[in-house]
Design a protein around this motif. Structure first.
Motif, PDB file in Angstrom:
ATOM      1  N   HIS A   1       0.843  -1.184   0.000  1.00 44.16           N
ATOM      2  CA  HIS A   1       0.000   0.000   0.000  1.00 44.16           C
ATOM      3  C   HIS A   1       0.879   1.235   0.000  1.00 44.16           C
ATOM      4  CE1 HIS A   1      -3.741  -2.167   0.745  1.00 44.16           C
ATOM      5  NE2 HIS A   1      -3.046  -2.914   1.571  1.00 44.16           N
TER       6      HIS A   1
ATOM      7  N   ALA B   1      -1.515   6.632  -0.728  1.00 41.22           N
ATOM      8  CA  ALA B   1      -2.847   6.184  -1.135  1.00 41.22           C
ATOM      9  C   ALA B   1      -3.915   6.836  -0.267  1.00 41.22           C
ATOM     10  CB  ALA B   1      -2.937   4.673  -1.025  1.00 41.22           C
ATOM     11  N   ASP B   2      -5.028   7.177  -0.889  1.00 41.95           N
ATOM     12  CA  ASP B   2      -6.146   7.764  -0.161  1.00 41.95           C
ATOM     13  C   ASP B   2      -6.743   6.694   0.755  1.00 41.95           C
ATOM     14  OD1 ASP B   2      -8.426   8.929   0.776  1.00 41.95           O
ATOM     15  OD2 ASP B   2      -9.248   9.447  -1.176  1.00 41.95           O
TER      16      ASP B   2
ATOM     17  N   LEU C   1      -9.565   6.413   2.108  1.00 39.82           N
ATOM     18  CA  LEU C   1     -10.921   6.021   1.749  1.00 39.82           C
ATOM     19  C   LEU C   1     -10.948   5.111   0.528  1.00 39.82           C
ATOM     20  CD1 LEU C   1     -13.139   9.165   2.397  1.00 39.82           C
ATOM     21  CD2 LEU C   1     -12.505   7.292   3.918  1.00 39.82           C
ATOM     22  N   GLN C   2      -9.966   5.269  -0.370  1.00 36.17           N
ATOM     23  CA  GLN C   2      -9.872   4.346  -1.497  1.00 36.17           C
ATOM     24  C   GLN C   2      -9.547   2.940  -0.997  1.00 36.17           C
ATOM     25  OE1 GLN C   2      -7.055   5.874  -4.331  1.00 36.17           O
ATOM     26  NE2 GLN C   2      -8.491   7.348  -5.193  1.00 36.17           N
ATOM     27  N   ILE C   3      -8.680   2.844  -0.006  1.00 40.23           N
ATOM     28  CA  ILE C   3      -8.361   1.541   0.580  1.00 40.23           C
ATOM     29  C   ILE C   3      -9.609   0.940   1.215  1.00 40.23           C
ATOM     30  CG2 ILE C   3      -6.976   0.338   2.317  1.00 40.23           C
ATOM     31  CD1 ILE C   3      -4.828   2.474   1.937  1.00 40.23           C
TER      32      ILE C   3
ATOM     33  N   HIS D   1     -12.827   1.636   0.525  1.00 45.30           N
ATOM     34  CA  HIS D   1     -13.824   1.277  -0.487  1.00 45.30           C
ATOM     35  C   HIS D   1     -13.420   0.046  -1.273  1.00 45.30           C
ATOM     36  CE1 HIS D   1     -15.298   5.721  -0.458  1.00 45.30           C
ATOM     37  NE2 HIS D   1     -15.818   5.014   0.524  1.00 45.30           N
ATOM     38  N   LYS D   2     -12.128  -0.181  -1.407  1.00 49.46           N
ATOM     39  CA  LYS D   2     -11.647  -1.361  -2.123  1.00 49.46           C
ATOM     40  C   LYS D   2     -12.039  -2.651  -1.407  1.00 49.46           C
ATOM     41  CE  LYS D   2      -7.369  -3.657  -3.572  1.00 49.46           C
ATOM     42  NZ  LYS D   2      -5.881  -3.569  -3.603  1.00 49.46           N
TER      43      LYS D   2
ATOM     44  N   SER E   1     -17.718   1.971   6.331  1.00 52.68           N
ATOM     45  CA  SER E   1     -17.958   2.848   5.178  1.00 52.68           C
ATOM     46  C   SER E   1     -19.290   3.573   5.307  1.00 52.68           C
ATOM     47  CB  SER E   1     -17.901   2.041   3.876  1.00 52.68           C
ATOM     48  OG  SER E   1     -19.029   1.198   3.738  1.00 52.68           O
TER      49      SER E   1
ATOM     50  N   ARG F   1      -9.957   8.023   8.750  1.00 56.53           N
ATOM     51  CA  ARG F   1      -8.941   8.259   7.719  1.00 56.53           C
ATOM     52  C   ARG F   1      -7.530   8.117   8.307  1.00 56.53           C
ATOM     53  NH1 ARG F   1      -9.326  11.092   2.855  1.00 56.53           N
ATOM     54  NH2 ARG F   1     -11.437  11.669   2.178  1.00 56.53           N
TER      55      ARG F   1
ATOM     56  N   ARG G   1      -4.605   5.531   7.422  1.00 52.80           N
ATOM     57  CA  ARG G   1      -3.345   6.073   6.909  1.00 52.80           C
ATOM     58  C   ARG G   1      -2.153   5.524   7.698  1.00 52.80           C
ATOM     59  NH1 ARG G   1      -3.245  10.469   3.875  1.00 52.80           N
ATOM     60  NH2 ARG G   1      -5.158  11.291   4.832  1.00 52.80           N
TER      61      ARG G   1
END
Length: 554
Positions: free
Chosen positions: A28, A32-33, A35-37, A39-40, A142, A156, A160
Motif C-alpha cells: 500500500h 494512497a487515499d 478512503l480508497q483503501i 472502499h476497495k 464505510s 482516515r 493512513r
C-alpha cells in the motif's frame, strides 16, 4: 548466492537455467487515499444502495404493515434515547421464504429517510462473497463515516497509519476503526445509531456467526450506544445465542409467524391472478372471475402466513406454455400426503406436484437438481483457493455448459427443467444467466430423505458424480492433446472447472472413492501438458498439478 540445490535438497538432476521468477507484493502506497483503501475492501452489494438491492423483491404496498411499524417504533425509541431500555437488539426471526428480507429492506429505507440509519449489511448466499464475515466490518465503517461525519477524519488517520488493517482480524478492525472513535460521541447525541443486519443465517460458517455476534455486542455495550436490528432464520446456533447471556437480557424477539398476514396474502394472490388473467396468452378463455374467492381463501390458508407458498403457486400457474386454469386445478387436486407432524406439509405437497411434471425423466431430474445444489454450495469453498472460482462456477451452471460438463446432449438441461421455472431460473436473468433456485426451501426439501422421497439423493453420490464428470472431461482433453487438437475456445472453462473441483474434493476434502482414482495420475500430468501449450491458465493448472503431486507423495 545459494545454489538451487540448497533450496531443493531432495531434488536430483534439477536444472533451473533460463527460468525467471516474478515476485509481486501487495504494497500500500503511503500516499494512497485511505478512503480508497476502505472502499476497495467493502462489500457494496451487501448494502441498501447496491444493484442487488435495486432489483430485489420489495414489500407489496400495504403488506407487512404491523411488523414494519413495530420495528420502526422500536428503532425510533432507541434512537431518541439509547438509555431508555435495556433492549439493545431487536431480532426478527422467521422461516425461510417468510419475507424477512423484504421487511428489512423497507425498514432500512425508513430508517435512512428518518436519519436513524448508521449502517446496514445484507448477508446472502446468492451473491458472491456475501456469505462470509470478512467484509462485514469495513462495510459498516464505510456507512458510519457517511452517517456520522465526525468519524471520517479519525477513521482516515487510522487507515493512513495502518493501511493493512483490512487484512488483519475483524476484532482489530472494530477496535481501531469504531470503538476507539465512538467513545467520544455523547450517548445523547443525535447521531444515527441503528445498524441493520439481514440474512444473518446466510453467513454460512457457524463460528463466524458466533464471532460476529461477539463483535456486535461490543458495539452496543456502553459507552458505545449503537442499536442492532437483525433478521434471520431461527437456526439452532443463532437462537441458542439469543437465548443465553449476554444477549438474552438485552434482546427483543419478534416472531414473524406471529403476525397475521392472511389478508395481505389474500390480496397478493388476488392481484397476481388478475395479472395472469390480463396477460396470459390464453386470456380470452380464462373466466373473468377466476379463480374465485373460495379458491383464494384456500390458497391463503395453505400459505401459513408466509409468501413462499403463494409465490410458488402463482409462478407455477403463470406458465405461457400451459393453460393456467388447468395448472391451478393440478395444484388444488386432493393429495394423500399426510399432514400431521410435518410443518412443511403443504409446501412439500406443492413441490411434489411441481417437481413431477408429466413425461419427465425423474432420475435425470434428481441428478441435475442435486448437482446444482452441490456445485453452488462448493463455490464458496473454491473461492478461497481459486480466484476464478466464481466465474467458472457461473459458467458451468449455464444450461449449455452444464450439459457439456455432464456430457449430455445440448438442450437436455433446459428440456428437463422446462416445467420447473416456478422454482428455479434457467437462463431467464440476463444479469445472472445461470441456473439457480428461486427459493432456498427447495434445497432443504431435496436434501431431506423424509420429505423428498424419490427425489432425495445422498451427498456422497452427488460428489462422486461431480468427480466422475470431471475425470471424464480431463480424459477428453487428454485425447485432444494427443491428437494435437488446439481448438480450446468452447470447452476451456469446462476443463478448468473440472480441474479445480477435482482438486478440492479429492485432495482438500480427502474424498477418495476408489471408483474414481484409476486414471487420475495420467490425466493430471496430461493436464500439465495442456497448461504448457495454453499459457493464459498456466498458473491455475500448475497449482492443480502441484497439489496432486504433493498428495500422491504423501
Amino acid at each position: 548466492m545459494a545454489s538451487s540445490a540448497a533450496f531443493f535438497p531432495s531434488a536430483s538432476h534439477s536444472n533451473f537455467e533460463g527460468l525467471q521468477f516474478n515476485v509481486t507484493q501487495n504494497i500500500h502506497s503511503v500516499d494512497a487515499d485511505p478512503l480508497q483503501i476502505l472502499h476497495k475492501h467493502r462489500a457494496l452489494e451487501a448494502t441498501h444502495t447496491s444493484k442487488t438491492a435495486a432489483s430485489a423483491t420489495k414489500c407489496k404496498p400495504g403488506t407487512r404493515i404491523k411488523a414494519i411499524k413495530d420495528i420502526i417504533s422500536w428503532a425510533i425509541d432507541r434512537a431518541a434515547d439509547p438509555s431508555l431500555s435495556v433492549e439493545s437488539v431487536l431480532w426478527l426471526r422467521g422461516p425461510a421464504g417468510a419475507g424477512k428480507t423484504c421487511i428489512m429492506r423497507e425498514v432500512t429505507r425508513i430508517c435512512r429517510d428518518q436519519g436513524l440509519l448508521a449502517g446496514d449489511y445484507f448477508f446472502s448466499t446468492q451473491v458472491s462473497g456475501l456469505d462470509d464475515e470478512a467484509p462485514f466490518v469495513v462495510t459498516i465503517v464505510s456507512h458510519l463515516i457517511t452517517a456520522i461525519p465526525a468519524l471520517e477524519h479519525p477513521v482516515r488517520e487510522t487507515i493512513r497509519s495502518n493501511p493493512t488493517i483490512f487484512e488483519q482480524s475483524l476484532d482489530v478492525q472494530v477496535e481501531e476503526l469504531i470503538l476507539n472513535h465512538t467513545t467520544s460521541l455523547p450517548p445523547q447525541s443525535p447521531a444515527p445509531r441503528i445498524l441493520v443486519v439481514d440474512g444473518f443465517d446466510e453467513c454460512r460458517n457457524q463460528r463466524q456467526r458466533a464471532h460476529l455476534l461477539h463483535l456486535l455486542h461490543s458495539l452496543i455495550t456502553p459507552p458505545h450506544c449503537f442499536r442492532i436490528i437483525m433478521a434471520s432464520r431461527p437456526e439452532y446456533d443463532i437462537r441458542t445465542a439469543f437465548n443465553r447471556p449476554p444477549l438474552n437480557t438485552i434482546t427483543r424477539t419478534l416472531r414473524l409467524e406471529n403476525y397475521e398476514a392472511s389478508g395481505e396474502i389474500y390480496q397478493y394472490l388476488s392481484d397476481e391472478f388478475a395479472r395472469i388473467r390480463e396477460t396470459h396468452p390464453a386470456k380470452e378463455s380464462i373466466p373473468s372471475g377466476w379463480p374465485g374467492q373460495s379458491t383464494l381463501h384456500a390458497l391463503t390458508d395453505k400459505s401459513s402466513g408466509g409468501y413462499i407458498y403463494p409465490s410458488v403457486v402463482t409462478k407455477y400457474v403463470d406458465n405461457p406454455r400451459r393453460h393456467p386454469v388447468d395448472l391451478l386445478e393440478h395444484v388444488l387436486k386432493p393429495t394423500s400426503t399426510a399432514t400431521s407432524g410435518r410443518p412443511f406439509a403443504e409446501l412439500d405437497a406443492l413441490y411434489e406436484i411441481v417437481l413431477n411434471p408429466p413425461d419427465t425423466d425423474i432420475p435425470l431430474m434428481r441428478r441435475l437438481l442435486h448437482l446444482i445444489i452441490e456445485i453452488t454450495s462448493l463455490s464458496s469453498a473454491l473461492r478461497r483457493t481459486c480466484h476464478t472460482a466464481e466465474r467458472l462456477t457461473n459458467e458451468i451452471l449455464s444450461a449449455s455448459r452444464f450439459d457439456e460438463f455432464l456430457s449430455l446432449r445440448e438442450g437436455t438441461t433446459e428440456m428437463t427443467f422446462c416445467d420447473l421455472h416456478s422454482v428455479l431460473s434457467v437462463n431467464e436473468d440476463t444479469l445472472c444467466p445461470w441456473i439457480y433456485f428461486h427459493h432456498k426451501s427447495l434445497a432443504d426439501y431435496l436434501c431431506s430423505p423424509q420429505r423428498a422421497g424419490d427425489l432425495y439423493q445422498p451427498q456422497e453420490d452427488t460428489h462422486s458424480d461431480i468427480l466422475t464428470a470431471s475425470i471424464h472431461n480431463m480424459e477428453l482433453w487428454d485425447r485432444k492433446l494427443s491428437s494435437l487438437d488446439r481448438n480450446f475456445q468452447n470447452v476451456e472453462s469446462t476443463l478448468l472447472y473440472s480441474c479445480q473441483i477435482w482438486k478440492h474434493l479429492l485432495i482438500e476434502r480427502k474424498y477418495c472413492p476408489s471408483s474414481v482414482l484409476d486414471s487420475d495420475a495420467r490425466i493430471a500430468w496430461r493436464c500439465f501438458a495442456f497448461a504448457r501449450v495454453y499459457p493464459p491458465h498456466k498458473n491455475i493448472l500448475n497449482d492443480f498439478i502441484d497439489s496432486f503431486h504433493s498428495a500422491m507423495v504423501c
